[in-house]
Design a protein around this motif. Structure first.
Motif, PDB file in Angstrom:
ATOM      1  N   UNK A   1      44.995  32.547   1.060  1.00 23.35           N
ATOM      2  CA  UNK A   1      45.318  31.335   0.309  1.00 23.35           C
ATOM      3  C   UNK A   1      46.655  31.522  -0.391  1.00 23.35           C
ATOM      4  N   UNK A   2      47.283  30.406  -0.712  1.00 22.70           N
ATOM      5  CA  UNK A   2      48.563  30.437  -1.413  1.00 22.70           C
ATOM      6  C   UNK A   2      48.732  29.147  -2.195  1.00 22.70           C
ATOM      7  N   UNK A   3      49.338  29.251  -3.364  1.00 22.14           N
ATOM      8  CA  UNK A   3      49.682  28.070  -4.148  1.00 22.14           C
ATOM      9  C   UNK A   3      51.022  27.554  -3.648  1.00 22.14           C
ATOM     10  N   UNK A   4      51.070  26.265  -3.316  1.00 24.11           N
ATOM     11  CA  UNK A   4      52.281  25.657  -2.767  1.00 24.11           C
ATOM     12  C   UNK A   4      52.805  24.614  -3.757  1.00 24.11           C
ATOM     13  N   UNK A   5      54.019  24.787  -4.298  1.00 22.40           N
ATOM     14  CA  UNK A   5      54.573  23.765  -5.190  1.00 22.40           C
ATOM     15  C   UNK A   5      54.682  22.426  -4.477  1.00 22.40           C
ATOM     16  N   UNK A   6      54.513  21.349  -5.229  1.00 22.52           N
ATOM     17  CA  UNK A   6      54.602  20.017  -4.629  1.00 22.52           C
ATOM     18  C   UNK A   6      55.966  19.780  -3.970  1.00 22.52           C
ATOM     19  N   UNK A   7      56.985  20.474  -4.454  1.00 23.40           N
ATOM     20  CA  UNK A   7      58.319  20.323  -3.875  1.00 23.40           C
ATOM     21  C   UNK A   7      58.404  20.907  -2.465  1.00 23.40           C
ATOM     22  N   UNK A   8      57.432  21.780  -2.109  1.00 23.49           N
ATOM     23  CA  UNK A   8      57.440  22.402  -0.780  1.00 23.49           C
ATOM     24  C   UNK A   8      56.346  21.849   0.129  1.00 23.49           C
ATOM     25  N   UNK A   9      55.583  20.895  -0.379  1.00 21.53           N
ATOM     26  CA  UNK A   9      54.548  20.258   0.430  1.00 21.53           C
ATOM     27  C   UNK A   9      54.715  18.750   0.320  1.00 21.53           C
ATOM     28  N   UNK A  10      54.584  18.062   1.440  1.00 18.41           N
ATOM     29  CA  UNK A  10      54.786  16.616   1.458  1.00 18.41           C
ATOM     30  C   UNK A  10      53.459  15.928   1.760  1.00 18.41           C
ATOM     31  N   UNK A  11      53.079  14.973   0.922  1.00 13.77           N
ATOM     32  CA  UNK A  11      51.901  14.157   1.196  1.00 13.77           C
ATOM     33  C   UNK A  11      52.279  12.724   0.843  1.00 13.77           C
ATOM     34  N   UNK A  12      52.561  11.922   1.856  1.00  9.82           N
ATOM     35  CA  UNK A  12      53.011  10.551   1.653  1.00  9.82           C
ATOM     36  C   UNK A  12      52.027   9.603   2.327  1.00  9.82           C
ATOM     37  N   UNK A  13      51.142   9.014   1.523  1.00 11.10           N
ATOM     38  CA  UNK A  13      50.130   8.113   2.072  1.00 11.10           C
ATOM     39  C   UNK A  13      50.771   6.872   2.670  1.00 11.10           C
ATOM     40  N   UNK A  14      51.788   6.342   2.007  1.00 13.85           N
ATOM     41  CA  UNK A  14      52.418   5.117   2.485  1.00 13.85           C
ATOM     42  C   UNK A  14      53.044   5.285   3.875  1.00 13.85           C
ATOM     43  N   UNK A  15      53.603   6.451   4.126  1.00 10.07           N
ATOM     44  CA  UNK A  15      54.212   6.718   5.431  1.00 10.07           C
ATOM     45  C   UNK A  15      53.226   7.331   6.420  1.00 10.07           C
ATOM     46  N   UNK A  16      52.074   7.766   5.920  1.00  4.94           N
ATOM     47  CA  UNK A  16      51.079   8.363   6.793  1.00  4.94           C
ATOM     48  C   UNK A  16      51.491   9.727   7.324  1.00  4.94           C
ATOM     49  N   UNK A  17      51.953  10.583   6.418  1.00  6.76           N
ATOM     50  CA  UNK A  17      52.393  11.912   6.851  1.00  6.76           C
ATOM     51  C   UNK A  17      52.122  12.947   5.765  1.00  6.76           C
ATOM     52  N   UNK A  18      51.905  14.184   6.203  1.00  7.71           N
ATOM     53  CA  UNK A  18      51.759  15.329   5.303  1.00  7.71           C
ATOM     54  C   UNK A  18      52.355  16.543   6.003  1.00  7.71           C
ATOM     55  N   UNK A  19      53.000  17.412   5.231  1.00  6.11           N
ATOM     56  CA  UNK A  19      53.652  18.573   5.831  1.00  6.11           C
ATOM     57  C   UNK A  19      53.506  19.785   4.918  1.00  6.11           C
ATOM     58  N   UNK A  20      53.425  20.959   5.539  1.00  3.88           N
ATOM     59  CA  UNK A  20      53.449  22.200   4.772  1.00  3.88           C
ATOM     60  C   UNK A  20      54.072  23.293   5.637  1.00  3.88           C
ATOM     61  N   UNK A  21      54.899  24.116   5.016  1.00  5.03           N
ATOM     62  CA  UNK A  21      55.529  25.256   5.685  1.00  5.03           C
ATOM     63  C   UNK A  21      55.470  26.421   4.709  1.00  5.03           C
ATOM     64  N   UNK A  22      54.518  27.315   4.914  1.00  3.88           N
ATOM     65  CA  UNK A  22      54.233  28.344   3.916  1.00  3.88           C
ATOM     66  C   UNK A  22      53.693  29.611   4.578  1.00  3.88           C
TER      67      UNK A  22
END
Length: 203
Positions: free
Chosen positions: A80-101
């Motif tokens: 497990x790892x804590x990911x700052x919001x600045x490094x993880x994307x969760x955009x409901x309006x655009x229908x996308x989420x991303x993580x690179x960790x």
């Protein structure tokens, strides 16, 4: 369907675990939100899962979980790892989420006694690089609701009312790699995306 049900119950559990922290607020009313995306893949006797969820213990961050289990060798790996919001994307309006960790991984060996109580011994097992993107239809989802009343969360603290709404999104696809292995190379794979909003009154 079974895995989706497990994920739903996981969200409910995390919300419940967060309630004692809510009670520490000076305000008796807490409004919050929860976001979760997951990927699960199977190949041979090995199941792999990745989960990215809102971190209730740290503001503006997510927790990334990594699991693998080999049914044949009974080997379990966890990280497990804590990911700052600045490094993880969760955009409901655009229908996308991303993580690179990168996640530190441990091999866990369980030992159980005669009464069925188990403990796990962790051994460092290197790191795994996770680079995933979820795409989903933000306008297509199923909705479920929950309500809890008069639940004890402390010695003299109770929930007067807790209610929330869950949204499970449809048409979810996941692309990217887990430790260099593409999501499209698993024999079986799938993804899940959900969000929720909640309101709790502490008395």
């Amino acid at each position: 369907m079974k895995k989706v049900k497990v994920l739903f119950l996981t969200v409910v559990f995390l919300l419940t675990m967060a309630l004692p922290a809510m009670a520490q607020s000076n305000s008796p009313v807490y409004k919050g939100s929860f976001q979760n995306v997951s990927f699960y893949g199977s190949e041979g006797t090995v199941d792999t899962s990745v989960d990215l969820s809102t971190n209730y213990e740290g503001k503006n961050s997510y927790i990334l979980y990594y699991h693998t289990y080999n049914y044949e060798t009974d080997e379990y790996y966890y990280g497990s790892a804590v990911v700052p919001a600045s490094k993880a994307v969760f955009d409901i309006n655009k229908g996308t989420a991303k993580v690179n960790q990168t996640v530190e991984v441990y091999k866990v060996d369980f030992t159980c006694d005669e009464e069925g109580d188990c403990t796990g011994d962790k051994t460092p097992a290197g790191t795994k690089s996770i680079n995933l993107t979820w795409a989903f239809n933000p306008k297509s989802y199923s909705t479920s609701k929950y309500t809890e009343r008069n639940v004890q969360i402390g010695l003299d603290e109770y929930i007067k009312l807790s209610k929330g709404t869950f949204k499970d999104y449809n048409n979810v696809s996941v692309s990217g790699t887990i430790d260099g292995k593409g999501t499209d190379s698993f024999e079986y794979s799938g993804g899940h995306v959900s969000s929720s909003s909640s309101m709790t009154i502490i008395k």
